[in-house]
Structures are given as structure tokens and as C-alpha cells.
Design an enzyme around this catalytic site. Structure first.
Site, PDB file in Angstrom:
ATOM      1  N   HIS A   1       0.805  -1.221   0.000  1.00 47.19           N
ATOM      2  CA  HIS A   1       0.000   0.000   0.000  1.00 47.19           C
ATOM      3  C   HIS A   1       0.832   1.263   0.000  1.00 47.19           C
ATOM      4  O   HIS A   1       0.330   2.332  -0.350  1.00 47.19           O
ATOM      5  CB  HIS A   1      -0.962   0.006   1.191  1.00 47.19           C
ATOM      6  CG  HIS A   1      -0.287   0.145   2.533  1.00 47.19           C
ATOM      7  ND1 HIS A   1       0.115  -0.932   3.290  1.00 47.19           N
ATOM      8  CD2 HIS A   1       0.047   1.255   3.257  1.00 47.19           C
ATOM      9  CE1 HIS A   1       0.656  -0.510   4.415  1.00 47.19           C
ATOM     10  NE2 HIS A   1       0.641   0.814   4.419  1.00 47.19           N
TER      11      HIS A   1
ATOM     12  N   HIS B   1       4.664   8.562  12.618  1.00 47.53           N
ATOM     13  CA  HIS B   1       3.853   7.410  12.231  1.00 47.53           C
ATOM     14  C   HIS B   1       4.393   6.206  12.998  1.00 47.53           C
ATOM     15  O   HIS B   1       5.543   5.833  12.811  1.00 47.53           O
ATOM     16  CB  HIS B   1       4.008   7.233  10.711  1.00 47.53           C
ATOM     17  CG  HIS B   1       3.273   6.087  10.109  1.00 47.53           C
ATOM     18  ND1 HIS B   1       1.970   5.777  10.404  1.00 47.53           N
ATOM     19  CD2 HIS B   1       3.676   5.181   9.161  1.00 47.53           C
ATOM     20  CE1 HIS B   1       1.593   4.740   9.683  1.00 47.53           C
ATOM     21  NE2 HIS B   1       2.608   4.359   8.929  1.00 47.53           N
TER      22      HIS B   1
END
Length: 318
Positions: free
Chosen positions: A115, A179
């Protein structure tokens, strides 16, 4: 040569967990705006720098960098399907040119693009096959990682190759900013997880679903101020955005893994894709950049940022 750059954060959780309606609408709205700009630019070639999340690259043979001569979607999170539209001869020419610049880059006739590649292509380009694409993997998850100074050299070498091309080129950088998804690491997990990290390609649907549910659970907990994911660091993110916009890429020649992990979390290392993308653009000369969007979105476990840039002198170096 005509070149345009867009760097964006990614998060597969966008389709599963929803932040406040206004926050989500603004983020998706900017993705749509950038997609419209790309459609108007109508690139003849996309070069995308992106990480992997132990979906296509594993410790049985972990390269620091890899160019896909042929590539297909890994299938994680049901984002993208089938092969990418890779111009094989051009990809091989790129590998030879980068190696001639003394940057060791691997290449694959069977790359699986997860992804990190497929979500930006879906959101910005409309699909993984709409435009010819050169996929360039940068290891941002499996320690030891390539130093940021080497990532700069990679981006610069790719940019020098592209500077001689006649096409309208779109350079994409995918990842980060701060993140911290629950990414396992060798040396701190049980043997069965180590085996997955070494050779976990093509998992069963059940195994993939279990893994993805773990990530979704962390996103929900982070939004509640709980869980194992490190809080997002908006100050660090905004500093990075300012550095990219200012064109001060020299900062990354000394940026350490410790800084990235401490401030940006486990997934903060994905900033390497942005570093390579901006170094690629800068190889063609000075650029002008704009921060288009930023918001720390806990539900997506990502400091969501979007930046666009273009050469300051469109005809090339002054």
C-alpha cells in the site's frame, strides 16, 4: 524535460477508521485536489519512491533500495490489483544509470508493491495502471536501514537520469510523517513472528486479516490516548515540511535513525521516500515547493502531510 513532485503521507486505515468529519473531509479534499492537478498535468511517466511494510520485502533478502522492472500489487488492505504499468526497458536503463553513479541499487522482475505504492497511485493517479510507473522501494522498516545520506544519493542519481528524459514526469514520495504502527522487529519477537519477517510473502487471507486488525486496533486506541503506538509529533512533522519547502536537503545528510525513531516513531523512517523524491527533483535544479496540507490524525496513526513542488526554472538549470 518537465517535472512535478508530490509527496503525501499514506494510511491504509483511511477506509476503515474515520476521524472527525471535518478533518477527514479536508484530508480527502486535498487528495482530490492534487489528483485533479495530476490529471491536468497528464504525466507521461510516474516515478514513485515508497516503503514496504513486510508485505513484499522480507529479511530472507532485504535490499536497501530496489527498482521494480516488473511489479504487481501485494494485495494488502485490498488496495490495488494486478500488475503495475512498468516500462521494463526504461526501468532497466534507470538501474544502469544509477549504478553508474556509484549507488548500489537492486532490481526485481517480481516486485510486490504494497500500500505504500498502491494507495498514492489509487488516490492521486486514479489507479495503479493509468500511467507508466517506475516503482522504487526504499527500506524503511527492516533494521538496519540505509542512512539518510545514502537516500539523498539515490534520489540525486535518479534525478540526473530523469533530467535527460523528454517526458512529462511526476515524482511521488509516499510515507510518514510521524507514524508509529505496531511493526514487529527482529530480535524482539517470538520465533513464529521472526519467521514471518524472514519469509512472510503471500499470507493466507486469515493471517492478513489478523495482522490488519491489530493495526486497526492500535489506531482506535491511539485516538483515545491509549495503546502502544507513540503519539504523533506535530512539531517534528512541521519542521520537516519547512525543511523540504525551503530546499534545505543538507539537513538529511546527518539525520540519524535515533532522531527519526524518537520523534517520528517506527514508521517515521518512511520519510526516506520524501528525501529521495526531493533530492530527485533538486538534481534538475532549484525548486519551488508548497505545503498543501497537514494535520496529525491519530485514527490513521499518521501525521498526514501533503507537499507539491516544481522546478524554479522549468526549462532546466539556469
Amino acid at each position: 524535460m518537465s517535472m512535478k513532485l508530490i509527496c503525501v503521507s499514506h494510511s491504509p486505515m483511511m477506509d476503515f477508521i474515520h476521524p472527525a468529519p471535518q478533518v477527514e473531509a479536508e484530508a480527502r479534499g486535498m487528495f482530490a485536489t492534487l489528483a485533479q492537478e495530476i490529471a491536468e498535468y497528464d504525466p507521461e511517466l510516474i516515478v514513485i519512491f515508497a516503503p514496504d511494510h513486510f508485505n513484499g520485502f522480507f529479511y530472507d533478502l532485504m535490499p536497501p533500495f530496489c527498482v521494480g522492472l516488473r511489479a504487481k500489487c501485494a494485495g494488502d488492505w485490498d488496495i490495488g490489483e494486478g500488475p503495475l504499468n512498468v516500462p521494463e526497458k526504461l526501468a532497466l536503463d534507470l538501474v544502469e544509470a544509477v549504478q553508474a553513479e556509484d549507488v548500489d541499487v537492486c532490481y526485481s522482475y517480481r516486485m510486490q508493491a504494497d500500500h505504500g505504492f498502491t494507495q498514492p497511485l489509487e488516490l492521486l493517479a486514479g489507479s495503479v495502471t493509468r500511467y507508466p510507473v517506475l516503482p522504487i522501494f526504499i527500506n524503511s522498516a527492516a533494521r538496519p536501514l540505509p542512512p539518510c545520506r545514502r537516500v539523498l544519493k539515490l534520489g540525486d542519481a535518479v534525478g540526473r537520469f530523469l533530467a535527460g528524459r523528454p517526458e512529462r514526469i511526476l515524482v511521488l514520495g509516499s510515507g510518514g510523517l510521524s507514524h508509529d504502527p505496531p511493526t514487529p522487529q527482529m530480535g524482539s519477537v517470538p520465533p513464529e513472528v521472526e519467521e514471518f519477517l524472514i519469509a512472510g510473502r503471500n499470507p493466507t487471507p486469515q493471517a492478513r486479516q489478523t495482522r490488519q486488525q491489530r493495526v486497526l486496533s492500535n489506531g482506535r486506541l491511539l485516538a483515545e490516548g491509549k495503546g502502544s503506538s507513540q503519539p504523533l509529533d506535530a512539531e517534528w512533522d512541521k519542521g520537516l515540511l519547512e525543511t523540504f519547502v525551503a530546499g534545505d536537503l543538507a539537513r538529511f545528510s546527518t539525520m540519524t535513525d535515533e532522531e527519526i525513531r524518537t520523534r517520528g516513531g517506527r514508521g517515521g523512517h518512511e520519510i526516506r521516500a520524501w528525501i529521495a523524491a526531493f533530492a530527485c527533483l533538486q538534481a534538475a535544479g532549484a525548486y519551488e515547493a508548497q505545503t498543501r496540507y497537514y494535520h496529525p490524525i491519530d485514527e490513521w496513526i499518521a501525521g498526514m502531510g501533503m507537499v507539491s513542488a516544481q522546478p524554479a526554472h522549468p526549462e532546466g538549470r539556469p
